[in-house]
Design a protein around this motif. Sequence first.
Motif, PDB file in Angstrom:
ATOM      1  N   ILE A   1       0.832  -1.206   0.000  1.00  0.00           N
ATOM      2  CA  ILE A   1       0.000   0.000   0.000  1.00  0.00           C
ATOM      3  C   ILE A   1       0.865   1.255   0.000  1.00  0.00           C
ATOM      4  O   ILE A   1       0.599   2.215  -0.706  1.00  0.00           O
ATOM      5  N   ILE A   2       1.915   1.222   0.796  1.00  0.00           N
ATOM      6  CA  ILE A   2       2.836   2.367   0.825  1.00  0.00           C
ATOM      7  C   ILE A   2       3.381   2.642  -0.572  1.00  0.00           C
ATOM      8  O   ILE A   2       3.408   3.779  -1.035  1.00  0.00           O
ATOM      9  N   ARG A   3       3.775   1.584  -1.227  1.00  0.00           N
ATOM     10  CA  ARG A   3       4.334   1.752  -2.570  1.00  0.00           C
ATOM     11  C   ARG A   3       3.296   2.350  -3.530  1.00  0.00           C
ATOM     12  O   ARG A   3       3.586   3.257  -4.306  1.00  0.00           O
ATOM     13  N   ALA A   4       2.109   1.806  -3.420  1.00  0.00           N
ATOM     14  CA  ALA A   4       1.042   2.306  -4.297  1.00  0.00           C
ATOM     15  C   ALA A   4       0.735   3.767  -3.994  1.00  0.00           C
ATOM     16  O   ALA A   4       0.572   4.594  -4.894  1.00  0.00           O
ATOM     17  N   ALA A   5       0.685   4.088  -2.709  1.00  0.00           N
ATOM     18  CA  ALA A   5       0.353   5.455  -2.312  1.00  0.00           C
ATOM     19  C   ALA A   5       1.423   6.432  -2.801  1.00  0.00           C
ATOM     20  O   ALA A   5       1.111   7.511  -3.300  1.00  0.00           O
TER      21      ALA A   5
ATOM     22  N   SER B   1      -9.434   5.157  -3.777  1.00  0.00           N
ATOM     23  CA  SER B   1      -9.696   4.026  -4.666  1.00  0.00           C
ATOM     24  C   SER B   1      -8.583   3.866  -5.707  1.00  0.00           C
ATOM     25  O   SER B   1      -8.303   2.755  -6.150  1.00  0.00           O
ATOM     26  N   ASP B   2      -7.953   4.979  -6.091  1.00  0.00           N
ATOM     27  CA  ASP B   2      -6.791   4.876  -6.990  1.00  0.00           C
ATOM     28  C   ASP B   2      -5.694   4.077  -6.311  1.00  0.00           C
ATOM     29  O   ASP B   2      -5.087   3.190  -6.924  1.00  0.00           O
ATOM     30  N   ILE B   3      -5.437   4.434  -5.076  1.00  0.00           N
ATOM     31  CA  ILE B   3      -4.367   3.773  -4.338  1.00  0.00           C
ATOM     32  C   ILE B   3      -4.715   2.301  -4.118  1.00  0.00           C
ATOM     33  O   ILE B   3      -3.878   1.415  -4.302  1.00  0.00           O
TER      34      ILE B   3
ATOM     35  N   TYR C   1      -4.676  11.287   5.144  1.00  0.00           N
ATOM     36  CA  TYR C   1      -3.504  12.077   5.491  1.00  0.00           C
ATOM     37  C   TYR C   1      -2.465  11.243   6.230  1.00  0.00           C
ATOM     38  O   TYR C   1      -1.253  11.425   6.042  1.00  0.00           O
ATOM     39  N   ASP C   2      -2.955  10.334   7.024  1.00  0.00           N
ATOM     40  CA  ASP C   2      -2.047   9.439   7.734  1.00  0.00           C
ATOM     41  C   ASP C   2      -1.195   8.632   6.753  1.00  0.00           C
ATOM     42  O   ASP C   2      -0.021   8.351   7.007  1.00  0.00           O
ATOM     43  N   MET C   3      -1.790   8.291   5.626  1.00  0.00           N
ATOM     44  CA  MET C   3      -1.028   7.576   4.603  1.00  0.00           C
ATOM     45  C   MET C   3       0.097   8.438   4.060  1.00  0.00           C
ATOM     46  O   MET C   3       1.221   7.969   3.880  1.00  0.00           O
ATOM     47  N   LEU C   4      -0.248   9.678   3.768  1.00  0.00           N
ATOM     48  CA  LEU C   4       0.769  10.571   3.236  1.00  0.00           C
ATOM     49  C   LEU C   4       1.935  10.698   4.207  1.00  0.00           C
ATOM     50  O   LEU C   4       3.107  10.584   3.825  1.00  0.00           O
ATOM     51  N   LEU C   5       1.595  10.894   5.457  1.00  0.00           N
ATOM     52  CA  LEU C   5       2.617  11.039   6.477  1.00  0.00           C
ATOM     53  C   LEU C   5       3.471   9.774   6.569  1.00  0.00           C
ATOM     54  O   LEU C   5       4.697   9.841   6.657  1.00  0.00           O
TER      55      LEU C   5
END
Lengths: 198, 198, 198, 198
Positions: free
Chosen positions: D10-14, D29-31, D50-54
């Motif tokens: 998921i990190i990679r996709a994000a 949904s893109d991610i 936002y937590d993902m971005l961080l």
Amino acid sequence: MKTADKHSKIIRAATKVFAKKGFFNARISDIAKEAKVADGTIYLYFNNKYDMLLSVFEEKIGKLVEQINSQLEKEDDPRRMLEIFIANHLREMKKNKNLAEVIQIELRQTNKIIRDYRNNKFSEYLNIISTIIKLGQAKDVFRKDIMPGIAKRAIFGAMDEIARIWNINMDSEYKIEDTELQVIRIFLVGVLENPSAA
Amino acid sequence: MKTADKHSKIIRAATKVFAKKGFFNARISDIAKEAKVADGTIYLYFNNKYDMLLSVFEEKIGKLVEQINSQLEKEDDPRRMLEIFIANHLREMKKNKNLAEVIQIELRQTNKIIRDYRNNKFSEYLNIISTIIKLGQAKDVFRKDIMPGIAKRAIFGAMDEIARIWNINMDSEYKIEDTELQVIRIFLVGVLENPSAA
Amino acid sequence: MKTADKHSKIIRAATKVFAKKGFFNARISDIAKEAKVADGTIYLYFNNKYDMLLSVFEEKIGKLVEQINSQLEKEDDPRRMLEIFIANHLREMKKNKNLAEVIQIELRQTNKIIRDYRNNKFSEYLNIISTIIKLGQAKDVFRKDIMPGIAKRAIFGAMDEIARIWNINMDSEYKIEDTELQVIRIFLVGVLENPSAA
Amino acid sequence: MKTADKHSKIIRAATKVFAKKGFFNARISDIAKEAKVADGTIYLYFNNKYDMLLSVFEEKIGKLVEQINSQLEKEDDPRRMLEIFIANHLREMKKNKNLAEVIQIELRQTNKIIRDYRNNKFSEYLNIISTIIKLGQAKDVFRKDIMPGIAKRAIFGAMDEIARIWNINMDSEYKIEDTELQVIRIFLVGVLENPSAA
DNA sequence: AATGAATGAGCATTCATTCAT
DNA sequence: TATGAATGAATGCTCATTCAT
């Protein structure tokens, strides 16, 4: 709830709301509320508002096509077939005012460029009339000087205008049976007392 | 510029824009621009957008009424009168697509509660047909078992549907003369080859 | 109120709101309220939200360009010119945090394809730096092995990052004069104690 | 699949999606699609968008920290260390545009109040620069009148702005080696031809 | 743990209408 | 009368987040 159920629930709600308010005055939230569904849910089943109208229209006309086809199947007298078509159409419109209204809306309310784009079902429906007429001509029952492509529109237009009035004056002065008979008579034998003199 | 001129300039512009875009997609500013008038000026002549549509509709139908009445004045053969009515209506619709479109819009596009409210001119127009039919029946030219109130709608509806198609397919496959003749024939003598057998 | 006033009122409001909330979190209604104007009024002056950001950005940068140009006019020592540029930029950013923020937003927040599209003012601004460097090289004051196209970015980037921090820590530990001096020193003479040994 | 794997998938996709579309235009949904995971699954690993971005930001910066630390370990010449830092940073940004983009986004795109909240990794990264500078000053290699806290920002900002341009103009006119050398030169010895005269 | 259908708050933009000039 | 700048209510559609399965 299964997906198919939700889809048809929305279709039903949309038919009702479009009929009641017209396409442009119908709000998505009206339809959602009527279908007991969230606004966003609608967009899981339809691309946009106009797509809903088109879907509603196509589904309803599709059912009409099936219905009339099954009735005509057993019949081979063109005169009788035309009578059946007219009677069926008028009865359905009388029974289901929403359907009549949605036909009105779809046929006249939306951009004319888009109009003809996907209306295959509707063409199919109208072509049942012209097919009957051609059959009648082949069997020497109908006049050969009638052009089926024009007659189909005249017959549909006549019925549609009558249905329009039903939707305005809820309490029509005419009975459905009389109206059927009238339309059939007008188209079959015309208004002349003595047609041979024509 | 005199007031009357500006009023009619706006009416003309509105007819054009309503026809082109439909009532709901027409913007007041479109009409104002087309009429070469400021947006606010329109509200000196009309109460609101819908009032404009109604005015346009009534004026156009009013002219149709005058036109057809003057043509029928000199005629007393009901059969010929019906022919004239049909021919005149179709020709006007063919000639003036905007008019046809505005009729479509006004009759089907706006809220049905408002619909019948002020349409006296339109009733008057349709009643010309029923009057002709009654006359024909009185003169023993038209069948007595035709109900004029239904026939007038059938005839108008047929023609209106045909005009609708003209507005979609700009290049119709049928000539106006053929179409006239077809509609007249359908309504006068029906489609049956041998009506006496009906 | 005159049109020009309203336009600049909106620009001012937009600058403030964009700076405070960022482009994506700023709502049109926030800007309208800040400008004491109706939401719709904004669209009389700008095509859309992004157009506002671009306008704000261009106007602000445009003013920076004018300001710095007038200061550099009277100067012909490249070393001094670079000092003036750096001092002016940092002071403006310190003074007007909204401006600093809007630069950040416009440069990094919006789609990179659109980014460079209309930013001519910004290019103009950066090119002042490279022009100074080229001048210094021509005058044998600046090292010839410095590439102006890279140096202009390095210098702008350094200042911009410093301004970014000011916008985060409102109470910076460093005084503006010290910071100016530091940046000037770093770029003019580098960090080496004994550069001749490099 | 083990949990850790899914997390990193998921990190990679994000990273990819954030870099491509920017934070605000990226859809969950893109991610999810990019990670071949259901939308809801993402919320098993992250609290919100936002937590993902961080997380993405911290992880990427964390790797940079490790990487640069291992390279600096064997080195004790401050001048050489600064060169290594600059070269490494620029090379990584050039190699991994997504990383550069995510730094841009995180540093400027999101609410400044949240910004500094958890960015310990980033502070750690920047502090490597100031540590090098302090070391250089202690060893009498770097000028004592350079403030490490400002220099670290100037150096990072300069490199970041250069990387920003790489992400806009895919085909930069400058070679990576030249750019490295330029940045190193600018910061080590400045732009003056004859610094001793400063 | 994983799914993905469902939710519903949120917002940019439009446009009929008003009103100060 | 005429103008057109200003208004602000109205709404289709999106998308982060939830939750029943």
